[in-house]
Write an enzyme that holds these catalytic residues in place. Structure first.
Site, PDB file in Angstrom:
ATOM      1  N   ARG A  74      37.179   9.733 -21.080  1.00  0.00           N
ATOM      2  CA  ARG A  74      38.166   8.707 -21.435  1.00  0.00           C
ATOM      3  C   ARG A  74      38.363   8.743 -22.945  1.00  0.00           C
ATOM      4  NH1 ARG A  74      38.979   2.370 -20.238  1.00  0.00           N
ATOM      5  NH2 ARG A  74      39.657   3.344 -18.305  1.00  0.00           N
ATOM      6  N   HIS A 123      46.633   7.976 -16.640  1.00  0.00           N
ATOM      7  CA  HIS A 123      45.434   7.320 -16.085  1.00  0.00           C
ATOM      8  C   HIS A 123      45.403   7.604 -14.574  1.00  0.00           C
ATOM      9  CE1 HIS A 123      42.062   4.818 -15.745  1.00  0.00           C
ATOM     10  NE2 HIS A 123      42.588   3.618 -15.893  1.00  0.00           N
ATOM     11  N   GLN A 136      43.248   5.734 -11.735  1.00  0.00           N
ATOM     12  CA  GLN A 136      43.699   4.370 -11.425  1.00  0.00           C
ATOM     13  C   GLN A 136      44.719   4.370 -10.283  1.00  0.00           C
ATOM     14  OE1 GLN A 136      42.885   1.173 -13.057  1.00  0.00           O
ATOM     15  NE2 GLN A 136      43.986   0.456 -11.251  1.00  0.00           N
ATOM     16  N   ASP A 153      50.945  -4.143 -16.624  1.00  0.00           N
ATOM     17  CA  ASP A 153      49.789  -3.705 -17.416  1.00  0.00           C
ATOM     18  C   ASP A 153      49.915  -4.405 -18.771  1.00  0.00           C
ATOM     19  OD1 ASP A 153      47.638  -2.295 -18.516  1.00  0.00           O
ATOM     20  OD2 ASP A 153      48.752  -0.411 -18.772  1.00  0.00           O
ATOM     21  N   CYS A 194      46.227  -3.263 -13.172  1.00  0.00           N
ATOM     22  CA  CYS A 194      45.086  -2.347 -13.291  1.00  0.00           C
ATOM     23  C   CYS A 194      43.890  -3.015 -13.984  1.00  0.00           C
ATOM     24  CB  CYS A 194      45.497  -1.087 -14.052  1.00  0.00           C
ATOM     25  SG  CYS A 194      46.227  -1.425 -15.663  1.00  0.00           S
ATOM     26  N   ARG A 205      38.647   1.147  -7.364  1.00  0.00           N
ATOM     27  CA  ARG A 205      38.404   2.193  -8.367  1.00  0.00           C
ATOM     28  C   ARG A 205      37.154   2.987  -8.002  1.00  0.00           C
ATOM     29  NH1 ARG A 205      39.962   1.952 -13.381  1.00  0.00           N
ATOM     30  NH2 ARG A 205      39.713   4.185 -13.196  1.00  0.00           N
TER      31      ARG A 205
HETATM   32  N1  NVA Z   1      47.456   0.877 -20.644  1.00  0.00           N
HETATM   33  C1  NVA Z   1      46.107   0.359 -20.712  1.00  0.00           C
HETATM   34  C2  NVA Z   1      45.392   0.646 -19.437  1.00  0.00           C
HETATM   35  C3  NVA Z   1      44.001   0.080 -19.350  1.00  0.00           C
HETATM   36  C4  NVA Z   1      43.312   0.413 -18.075  1.00  0.00           C
HETATM   37  C5  NVA Z   1      45.382   0.978 -21.895  1.00  0.00           C
HETATM   38  O1  NVA Z   1      45.516   2.185 -22.111  1.00  0.00           O
HETATM   39  O2  NVA Z   1      44.700   0.253 -22.607  1.00  0.00           O
HETATM   40  N1   CP Z   2      41.587  -0.297 -15.204  1.00  0.00           N
HETATM   41  C1   CP Z   2      40.700   0.282 -16.017  1.00  0.00           C
HETATM   42  O1   CP Z   2      40.732   1.482 -16.280  1.00  0.00           O
HETATM   43  O2   CP Z   2      39.764  -0.568 -16.496  1.00  0.00           O
HETATM   44  P1   CP Z   2      38.658  -0.229 -17.610  1.00  0.00           P
HETATM   45  O3   CP Z   2      39.401  -0.057 -18.920  1.00  0.00           O
HETATM   46  O4   CP Z   2      37.753  -1.420 -17.618  1.00  0.00           O
HETATM   47  O5   CP Z   2      37.957   1.040 -17.220  1.00  0.00           O
END
Ligand code: NVA
Ligand code: CP
Length: 312
Positions: A106, A133, A136, A228, A269, A297
């Site tokens: 990540r 992502h 997800q 989101d 999400c 998830r």
């Molecule tokens: N768009 C958000 C998704 C978090 C799961 C981010 O990248 O922070």
């Molecule tokens: N939805 C999601 O990816 O959550 P986290 O950022 O907590 O992993």
């Protein structure tokens, strides 16, 4: 279906059949877990979990799923390893590939997760980048399937930041699987022309409709409304600008009513900023489905690891 040895970097690399297979495998693994049955598909496998950005759901899902299947997860936070400080991605990948059987990443750049896959020689799973992502989406579609008993022909409307990792990945997944998909966002936050073009081709093949609009009327007929955060991780400085742009696109009771359908569900999400992209009222009304989506998830991430790395 044999996905052994494959990485999971973007849904673009997977066919509709392969994505559906992963969702079906997750359904099976979820059912087994509820019956108290876990497997040993990852017995003897060591999994590296690299996190440049924070995470609750993704980190916990990879950890629990790996342990459930008899594997060993190793968390590598951004300050724990040399990656990005003293060592190149290519060298880190070659080291980790000699010690680990699979790698979750990540972080910021999509290019990093792609390099990790190229140089490590082991399956690499994208746990979120600025661009995509993909894990997800499997949880989102499993949740939709549980709610409606099918995916093909449903209509999903994604409201908010239409060019972030979630919007991009949902658009790819939905257009591949035959889910009618709309991005509802101000023009300044529309996805790239290039990605819209690519997904339009997937939509033709799956006989679904893909629409990008800035008009709230696009919510009509939605079976699921998805949003989101307005500022993704790394974009915190843009908060004031985004709130001004996206205020008319908040998911509230009035917006939900625009679907003109009784059964429309709301998905997120998570994490959510209540009062921004969604009101507390809408969030709490759909809390059961949202937290089921979060639980999913784990089951879907387990399915990806079992399918690409598992012993059986
Ligand atoms: N768009 C958000 C998704 C978090 C799961 C981010 O990248 O922070
Ligand atoms: N939805 C999601 O990816 O959550 P986290 O950022 O907590 O992993």
């Amino acid at each position: 279906m044999n996905l052994k040895g494959r990485s999971f970097l973007t849904l673009k690399d997977y066919t509709a059949d392969e994505i559906e297979y992963l969702i079906e495998l997750a359904e099976d693994l979820k059912k087994k877990k509820k019956e108290g049955i876990t497997g040993n598909s990852l017995k003897g496998k060591n999994i590296a979990l690299i996190f440049e950005k924070p995470s609750t759901r993704t980190r916990c899902s990879f950890t629990v799923a790996c342990v459930d299947e008899g594997g060993h997860p190793e968390y590598l936070g951004k300050d724990d390893i040399q990656l990005g400080h003293k060592e190149s991605v290519e060298d880190t990948a070659r080291v980790l590939g000699r010690m680990f059987d699979g790698i979750e990443f990540r972080g910021y750049k999509q290019e990093t997760v792609e390099k990790l896959a190229k140089y490590s020689g082991v399956p690499v799973w994208n746990g979120l980048t600025d661009t995509y992502h993909p894990t997800q989406i499997l949880a989102d579609f499993l949740t939709l399937k549980e709610q409606f008993g099918k995916l093909k022909g449903l209509k999903m409307v994604y409201v908010g930041d239409g060019r972030n990792n979630m919007a991009n990945s949902l658009m790819i997944g939905a257009s591949k699987l035959g889910i009618h998909f709309t991005i509802l966002a101000p023009k300044a936050l529309w996805p790239s022309e290039e990605l819209i073009k690519e997904c339009s081709q997937y939509a033709i093949e799956s006989k679904s409709q893909l629409l990008v609009s800035d008009s709230l009327e696009a919510v009509a007929g939605a079976d699921a409304i998805y949003t989101d955060v307005w500022c993704s991780m790394g974009e915190e400085d843009l908060a004031a600008e985004r709130i001004a742009l996206l205020k008319p696109y908040q998911v509230n009771d009035a917006l939900m009513d625009l679907s003109q359908k009784e059964h429309t569900i709301f998905l997120h999400c998570l994490p959510a900023v209540k009062g921004n992209e969604v009101t507390e009222e809408v969030f709490e009304r759909f809390a059961d489905v949202i937290f089921n989506q979060a639980e999913n998830r784990m089951h879907t991430i387990k399915a990806i690891m079992v399918a690409t790395l598992g012993n059986n």
